[in-house]
Motif scaffolding. Structure first.
Motif, PDB file in Angstrom:
ATOM      1  N   LEU A 152      12.706   1.316  -8.510  1.00  0.00           N
ATOM      2  CA  LEU A 152      13.807   1.042  -7.592  1.00  0.00           C
ATOM      3  C   LEU A 152      13.377   1.260  -6.149  1.00  0.00           C
ATOM      4  CD1 LEU A 152      16.778   0.344  -7.164  1.00  0.00           C
ATOM      5  CD2 LEU A 152      17.325   2.766  -7.451  1.00  0.00           C
ATOM      6  N   VAL A 153      12.681   2.380  -5.894  1.00  0.00           N
ATOM      7  CA  VAL A 153      12.195   2.648  -4.545  1.00  0.00           C
ATOM      8  C   VAL A 153      11.228   1.552  -4.096  1.00  0.00           C
ATOM      9  CG1 VAL A 153      10.800   4.212  -3.135  1.00  0.00           C
ATOM     10  CG2 VAL A 153      12.531   5.140  -4.680  1.00  0.00           C
ATOM     11  N   GLY A 154      10.316   1.164  -4.993  1.00  0.00           N
ATOM     12  CA  GLY A 154       9.371   0.110  -4.653  1.00  0.00           C
ATOM     13  C   GLY A 154      10.055  -1.199  -4.336  1.00  0.00           C
ATOM     14  N   ALA A 155      11.076  -1.545  -5.119  1.00  0.00           N
ATOM     15  CA  ALA A 155      11.805  -2.790  -4.880  1.00  0.00           C
ATOM     16  C   ALA A 155      12.523  -2.773  -3.535  1.00  0.00           C
ATOM     17  CB  ALA A 155      12.807  -3.025  -6.020  1.00  0.00           C
ATOM     18  N   VAL A 156      13.144  -1.628  -3.220  1.00  0.00           N
ATOM     19  CA  VAL A 156      13.849  -1.516  -1.937  1.00  0.00           C
ATOM     20  C   VAL A 156      12.877  -1.636  -0.775  1.00  0.00           C
ATOM     21  CG1 VAL A 156      15.149   0.058  -0.464  1.00  0.00           C
ATOM     22  CG2 VAL A 156      15.750  -0.160  -2.872  1.00  0.00           C
ATOM     23  N   VAL A 157      11.735  -0.955  -0.867  1.00  0.00           N
ATOM     24  CA  VAL A 157      10.742  -1.003   0.215  1.00  0.00           C
ATOM     25  C   VAL A 157      10.195  -2.417   0.391  1.00  0.00           C
ATOM     26  CG1 VAL A 157       8.450  -0.214   0.935  1.00  0.00           C
ATOM     27  CG2 VAL A 157      10.094   1.420   0.015  1.00  0.00           C
ATOM     28  N   MET A 158       9.881  -3.086  -0.717  1.00  0.00           N
ATOM     29  CA  MET A 158       9.331  -4.439  -0.613  1.00  0.00           C
ATOM     30  C   MET A 158      10.367  -5.438  -0.090  1.00  0.00           C
ATOM     31  SD  MET A 158       6.210  -4.062  -1.196  1.00  0.00           S
ATOM     32  CE  MET A 158       5.841  -5.815  -0.994  1.00  0.00           C
ATOM     33  N   TYR A 159      11.638  -5.258  -0.485  1.00  0.00           N
ATOM     34  CA  TYR A 159      12.682  -6.123   0.067  1.00  0.00           C
ATOM     35  C   TYR A 159      12.812  -5.905   1.572  1.00  0.00           C
ATOM     36  CZ  TYR A 159      17.255  -8.090   1.103  1.00  0.00           C
ATOM     37  OH  TYR A 159      18.284  -8.817   1.665  1.00  0.00           O
ATOM     38  N   PHE A 160      12.809  -4.640   1.960  1.00  0.00           N
ATOM     39  CA  PHE A 160      12.873  -4.286   3.379  1.00  0.00           C
ATOM     40  C   PHE A 160      11.703  -4.919   4.134  1.00  0.00           C
ATOM     41  CE2 PHE A 160      11.629  -1.150   6.680  1.00  0.00           C
ATOM     42  CZ  PHE A 160      12.750  -1.238   7.486  1.00  0.00           C
TER      43      PHE A 160
ATOM     44  N   ILE B 195       0.840  -1.208   0.000  1.00  0.00           N
ATOM     45  CA  ILE B 195       0.000   0.000   0.000  1.00  0.00           C
ATOM     46  C   ILE B 195       0.871   1.253   0.000  1.00  0.00           C
ATOM     47  CG2 ILE B 195      -1.671   1.329   1.347  1.00  0.00           C
ATOM     48  CD1 ILE B 195      -2.832  -1.330   2.307  1.00  0.00           C
ATOM     49  N   ALA B 196       1.944   1.219   0.781  1.00  0.00           N
ATOM     50  CA  ALA B 196       2.848   2.372   0.839  1.00  0.00           C
ATOM     51  C   ALA B 196       3.512   2.625  -0.508  1.00  0.00           C
ATOM     52  CB  ALA B 196       3.910   2.141   1.914  1.00  0.00           C
ATOM     53  N   VAL B 197       3.929   1.571  -1.193  1.00  0.00           N
ATOM     54  CA  VAL B 197       4.577   1.725  -2.503  1.00  0.00           C
ATOM     55  C   VAL B 197       3.600   2.304  -3.519  1.00  0.00           C
ATOM     56  CG1 VAL B 197       5.571   0.469  -4.448  1.00  0.00           C
ATOM     57  CG2 VAL B 197       6.293  -0.070  -2.122  1.00  0.00           C
TER      58      VAL B 197
ATOM     59  N   GLY C 227       0.961   4.138  -2.871  1.00  0.00           N
ATOM     60  CA  GLY C 227       0.739   5.534  -2.500  1.00  0.00           C
ATOM     61  C   GLY C 227       1.886   6.427  -2.926  1.00  0.00           C
ATOM     62  N   TYR C 228       3.114   5.922  -2.769  1.00  0.00           N
ATOM     63  CA  TYR C 228       4.288   6.697  -3.187  1.00  0.00           C
ATOM     64  C   TYR C 228       4.281   6.928  -4.698  1.00  0.00           C
ATOM     65  CZ  TYR C 228       9.119   7.517  -4.610  1.00  0.00           C
ATOM     66  OH  TYR C 228      10.253   8.019  -5.197  1.00  0.00           O
ATOM     67  N   ALA C 229       3.977   5.870  -5.462  1.00  0.00           N
ATOM     68  CA  ALA C 229       3.972   5.993  -6.922  1.00  0.00           C
ATOM     69  C   ALA C 229       2.928   7.009  -7.388  1.00  0.00           C
ATOM     70  CB  ALA C 229       3.712   4.626  -7.555  1.00  0.00           C
ATOM     71  N   VAL C 230       1.743   6.952  -6.811  1.00  0.00           N
ATOM     72  CA  VAL C 230       0.692   7.901  -7.184  1.00  0.00           C
ATOM     73  C   VAL C 230       1.099   9.328  -6.816  1.00  0.00           C
ATOM     74  CG1 VAL C 230      -1.685   8.607  -6.711  1.00  0.00           C
ATOM     75  CG2 VAL C 230      -1.147   6.187  -7.021  1.00  0.00           C
ATOM     76  N   SER C 231       1.684   9.490  -5.633  1.00  0.00           N
ATOM     77  CA  SER C 231       2.065  10.818  -5.164  1.00  0.00           C
ATOM     78  C   SER C 231       3.124  11.453  -6.059  1.00  0.00           C
ATOM     79  CB  SER C 231       2.572  10.730  -3.725  1.00  0.00           C
ATOM     80  OG  SER C 231       3.057  11.975  -3.275  1.00  0.00           O
ATOM     81  N   VAL C 232       4.179  10.699  -6.388  1.00  0.00           N
ATOM     82  CA  VAL C 232       5.258  11.292  -7.183  1.00  0.00           C
ATOM     83  C   VAL C 232       4.809  11.547  -8.619  1.00  0.00           C
ATOM     84  CG1 VAL C 232       7.096  10.337  -5.750  1.00  0.00           C
ATOM     85  CG2 VAL C 232       6.247   9.006  -7.680  1.00  0.00           C
ATOM     86  N   PHE C 233       3.888  10.714  -9.139  1.00  0.00           N
ATOM     87  CA  PHE C 233       3.390  10.958 -10.493  1.00  0.00           C
ATOM     88  C   PHE C 233       2.550  12.226 -10.530  1.00  0.00           C
ATOM     89  CE2 PHE C 233       0.451  10.287 -14.091  1.00  0.00           C
ATOM     90  CZ  PHE C 233       1.403  10.135 -15.104  1.00  0.00           C
ATOM     91  N   ARG C 234       1.720  12.440  -9.510  1.00  0.00           N
ATOM     92  CA  ARG C 234       0.944  13.668  -9.445  1.00  0.00           C
ATOM     93  C   ARG C 234       1.851  14.883  -9.298  1.00  0.00           C
ATOM     94  NH1 ARG C 234      -3.794  13.152  -5.134  1.00  0.00           N
ATOM     95  NH2 ARG C 234      -4.088  15.284  -5.936  1.00  0.00           N
TER      96      ARG C 234
END
Length: 413
Positions: free
Chosen positions: A239-247, A204-206, A208-215
């Protein structure tokens, strides 16, 4: 009076197309212009990979990632308030002493006098707000430099901590209080050998981040501001999404989602939105960028300065609760040198020495860089003196990079 708000250009009908076909401006210029912001993320990934290799993968083990979150969360909380102060052209040298004082007040109420755990939390936050108001009064309304006011506060509140604790440590806190920094949410929706709830929250966080930065990207294009190319933008988001999901995957295979991480995430989101999307946030940047212009634009400088110090006190109180919960007690020497770690996190994360520049997310990345370096060197068995030398050099290089960028920008005008 002039307004701080920007007016959109007369024509912006091609904005969505521009967003999808590479943005605006020369690619080389855009890369140079965004080096300061993107470089910190590259540096963070590089440092993580370096210490992962040097520690034979122990750094990225589920248990160690959980420990990094628990051990450095209070520094990240302090970094949020510190970067806002630095953006406005101020600094706070007293936050370590305030962490100690708020934790001491909480311990006296809960451990010595037997009040419920939440009373200790509320009292710590109230003391932090009072300290922030004290600093804000002297800086905003008396006109004293923040450096001097908070240097005096560092001594004053350390002395009060010793008096509150009567020079002795207090422990232990009740289990409910300890869960603030050491509790976990797990098993809420199952999972075979892992905690599915942690992965769900991360996903959900990833999104939300993707939608926010695209807007944000679309908004910048509508105002004819420079943006990175669309392929580079997509790469960054992935890359950010991959890092967050790995974390999250690592946390899910350890003890689940730490409660303190939820607290930190809420703070990062709230303050990120506040600094970017509110009038108050724009005023903070305006004050740090050009005080005279901000004043002429109608910004109530004294009021803004007062409230950012109150905010710093509130976050210092929050960090005091987290630290005392983590250590399961209050000590006279608690919070020693925390202010330097918070300041370093802000500057390494891209804040400018002269003010007007910086982000909450950047401060978080800067704090994580410090955390990974500290944790990695501890795993390698490097002594404390060498760790201090390395941290000092990293901070020095970060500030030198800021000065270099300013000089280069001035030379190209």
């Amino acid at each position: 009076m002039t307004s701080l708000k920007q007016s959109p250009p007369a024509s912006s009908g091609s904005a969505p197309a521009a967003a999808l076909h590479g943005g605006i401006g020369d690619p080389r210029t855009l890369i140079l212009r965004n080096l300061r912001q993107s470089g910190i993320y590259i540096a963070f990934v590089g440092i993580v990979l370096l210490f992962a290799i040097l520690t034979d993968g122990v750094l990225l083990s589920p248990g160690n990632i959980t420990n990094i979150v628990l051990q450095y969360s209070y520094i990240l909380v302090l970094a949020i308030g510190m970067v806002i102060l630095i953006i406005a052209g101020h600094i706070d040298l007293s936050v370590g002493s305030v962490v100690a004082l708020t934790g001491a007040v909480s311990a006296v109420l809960v451990i010595q006098q037997g009040y419920p755990w939440w009373v200790g939390v509320a009292a710590a936050l109230a003391v932090g707000v009072a300290v922030g108001a004290w600093h804000g009064f002297w800086v905003a309304y008396v006109g004293m430099p923040a450096f001097i006011v908070t240097l005096a506060g560092m001594l004053l509140f350390r002395g009060l901590t010793l008096q509150v604790l009567d020079n002795v440590s207090l422990s232990p806190f009740p289990s409910e209080y300890q869960k603030v920094a050491s509790g976990f949410l797990n098993g809420l929706i199952g999972g075979q050998g892992y905690d599915a709830f942690t992965l769900l929250i991360a996903a959900i966080a990833v999104i939300g981040y993707a939608v926010s930065v695209f807007r944000t990207r679309l908004a910048r294009i509508r105002y004819q501001q420079s943006v990175e190319s669309f392929p580079l933008f997509v790469t960054r988001v992935l890359l950010v999404g991959a890092v967050v999901m790995y974390f999250a995957w690592q946390l899910a295979h350890a003890r689940g989602l730490p409660i303190v991480l939820i607290i930190l995430a809420v703070l990062v989101i709230a303050y990120g939105l506040m600094t970017k999307n509110t009038v108050f946030g724009r005023q903070v940047y305006a004050i740090g960028g050009n005080l005279s212009a901000a004043t002429l634009s109608g910004v109530k400088v004294r009021k803004v300065n007062f409230w950012i110090f109150v905010n710093m006190g509130l976050l210092a109180g929050t960090a005091g609760v987290i630290y005392s919960s983590r250590s399961n007690g209050a000590q006279p020497a608690a919070g020693n040198m925390f202010e330097l770690d918070a300041i370093a996190a802000a500057f390494i994360g891209g804040a400018a020495v002269a003010g007007g520049v910086g982000t909450v997310v950047g401060a978080m990345v800067g704090g994580l860089i410090m955390a990974v370096m500290s944790n990695g060197m501890q795993l390698m068995g490097i002594d404390q003196s060498t760790q201090s030398v390395v941290k000092g050099l990293v901070l020095l290089l970060a500030v030198a990079f800021d000065i270099y960028n300013k000089r280069r920008a001035g030379a190209t005008r």
